[in-house]
Scaffold this active site. Structure first.
Site, short mmCIF file in Angstrom:
data_model
loop_
_atom_site.label_atom_id
_atom_site.label_comp_id
_atom_site.label_asym_id
_atom_site.label_seq_id
_atom_site.Cartn_x
_atom_site.Cartn_y
_atom_site.Cartn_z
N LYS A 1 0.83 -1.07 -0.04
CA LYS A 1 0.24 0.02 0.05
C LYS A 1 0.75 1.21 0.07
O LYS A 1 1.63 1.61 0.91
CB LYS A 1 -0.98 0.14 1.24
CG LYS A 1 -1.94 0.93 0.98
CD LYS A 1 -2.50 1.65 2.29
CE LYS A 1 -1.76 2.88 3.00
NZ LYS A 1 -1.92 4.07 2.11
N GLU B 1 8.75 15.69 16.26
CA GLU B 1 9.23 15.63 15.11
C GLU B 1 8.41 16.73 14.12
O GLU B 1 7.32 16.35 13.83
CB GLU B 1 9.03 14.41 14.41
CG GLU B 1 9.62 14.17 12.94
CD GLU B 1 9.50 12.70 12.41
OE1 GLU B 1 10.41 12.07 11.95
OE2 GLU B 1 8.14 12.01 12.74
#
Length: 474
Positions: A173, A382
């Site tokens: 995917k 992050e």
């Protein structure tokens, strides 16, 4: 600025294009906001079909010799190289990577990975004797692979090459935000001699297709690259079938500049490692740790280096930072820049405003903060954008503590006298450390400590992730 339209007419299952039955998802060029393609919105039924094809193809592919599989990989690598311009243009259109980087890193690195994996055919120990036992390494079965948008080809090739070389089959995917290269890879794989059903693609949203892959009882392993939050979810879903899960997740790399470092080289390299691909790199170094007495000198060098990072049209050869991969991601990065100033960090370059002359598109300014508190949000979380935080430290012990003081542990860098820098590198709780800008090695393991994941990619270590180990006593 020009926009091309790309056609993705269906999933790739059993060596054929299979039309989706649940509508489509748009692919948006982040530089223009225009829809450049639509992909099928996959379903759990599509995943079932792909898994059935992969399961049916597994016995014959697993029975081929390692040398045969290596030969197929080498042809695949050559096929990717031959498609460099087509792939590069697609990546630039789907996620905004500057065209120069798309050609060199986004396509060049995957080709090198394929060749490095094929080279393992000469000396990998598929069997060994341990006392009265024969130790046999065998393919694990059907692998489910799920990848992110920042390096669309690199991330899947880093999984596909060792998985196929090990004798596995795969259901893949791609990110719904950057799916265009997946079919180009499938075409190259088919031309290289990968049999129908060995490599399958199901497009769609993570909440649907990713969940179905993670939960599927006939998938033996999940290999995922992406956010820590998504990795946690995949692990939880996969636990019900006790399948193997390999995760390469987020990072918050530190670049430790020691007092005996070549300062211009250390700072210039550090800025590059913070801004490359618009900072949308899990292995980036967004934290620059510097001796407090030399922070002003470092700031001046960092600002000088940052001025060379032209922001603009990713199709322009002169551009070094294109748009963020989506408007939603641009807003996230801008939010962190605003948070940095609100929390008291000193803004020395860039800021939250759009770059001059770029009123449309998902563009942000490359940004540098100094006097950053190591416990602040911009130093801990992050950001995944071109935001560099300069953090002063009092001594080496504090530098190591700051570097290790996040929930991540993927990459870091150390600059200094070689033996001194090596001694500091050994103290870092990360999976990969570059000492004085050590060169990337596709045979060396890559992966994280702590919440940066588990498992390793590349070389022998990456191959072993996709193998079961059997012990036969005689």
């Amino acid at each position: 600025m020009t926009t091309s339209t790309y056609a993705v007419t269906g999933h790739w299952i059993g060596g054929e294009t299979v039309a989706g039955a649940a509508g489509t998802l748009p692919v948006v060029n982040p530089a223009t906001g225009e829809v450049v393609a639509e992909t099928p919105a996959g379903t759990a039924d599509d995943v079932d079909s792909a898994v059935a094809a992969a399961r049916a193809a597994f016995p014959a592919w697993a029975a081929t010799t390692p040398q045969h599989r290596a030969d197929v990989l080498r042809r695949l690598g050559a096929g990717l190289a031959a498609r460099t311009e087509e792939i590069a243009q697609a990546i630039t259109a789907e996620m905004g990577s500057p065209i120069g980087m798309s050609r060199t890193a986004q396509v060049g690195f995957p080709a090198a990975v394929v060749e490095s994996v094929a080279g393992l055919a000469d000396d990998f120990a598929w069997t060994e004797e341990v006392g009265n036992s024969l130790i046999v390494r065998e393919p694990i079965g059907v692998v489910g692979a799920i990848t992110p948008w920042n390096f669309p080809l690199q991330q899947i090739v880093s999984k596909l090459a060792p998985a196929l070389f090990a004798g596995n089959t795969m259901v893949f995917k791609p990110s719904e935000n950057a799916p265009l290269t997946a079919r180009l890879l499938a075409d190259a794989a088919a031309e290289a001699g990968v049999p129908a059903g060995v490599f399958n693609i199901v497009y769609g949203a993570g909440a649907v297709v990713g969940e179905a892959i993670s939960a599927h009882p006939d998938i033996d392993m999940i290999s995922f690259t992406g956010s820590t939050r998504a990795g946690q979810r995949i692990s939880a879903v996969a636990a019900a079938t006790v399948k193997r899960v390999a995760l390469e997740l987020g990072g918050k790399g530190a670049n430790i500049i020691l007092d005996d470092a070549d300062l211009p080289t250390a700072v210039t390299t550090g800025v590059m490692m913070a801004f490359a691909n618009g900072g949308q790199v899990c292995g980036a170094w967004p934290r620059m740790l510097v001796p407090a007495s030399r922070q002003d000198e470092v700031v001046a060098l960092a600002v000088e280096a940052a001025e060379q990072y032209t922001v603009g049209d990713p199709n322009d050869e002169a551009t070094r930072i294109g748009p963020m991969a989506s408007e939603a991601h641009r807003q996230k990065v801008v939010g962190y820049i605003e948070r940095g100033s609100a929390d008291g960090a000193r803004l020395v370059f860039g800021g939250p405003d759009r770059p001059e002359g770029l009123t449309n598109g998902a563009y942000v300014q490359p940004t540098i903060f100094a006097d950053v508190d190591p416990s602040s949000a911009i130093a801990q979380e992050e950001i995944f954008g071109p935001v560099l935080t300069i953090i002063p430290y009092a001594d080496e012990e504090e530098a190591v503590a700051i570097a290790n003081g996040t929930l991540y542990g993927l990459t870091s860098g150390v600059f200094g006298e070689p033996e001194h820098a090596l001694a500091v590198a050994r103290q870092l709780r990360v999976g990969q450390v570059d000492v004085n800008a050590g060169h990337w090695n596709p045979l060396a393991p890559f992966g994280g400590y702590k919440q940066s994941g588990n498992g390793r990619e590349f070389g022998r270590f990456g191959l072993e992730e996709f193998l079961e180990t059997k012990s036969i006593q005689r």
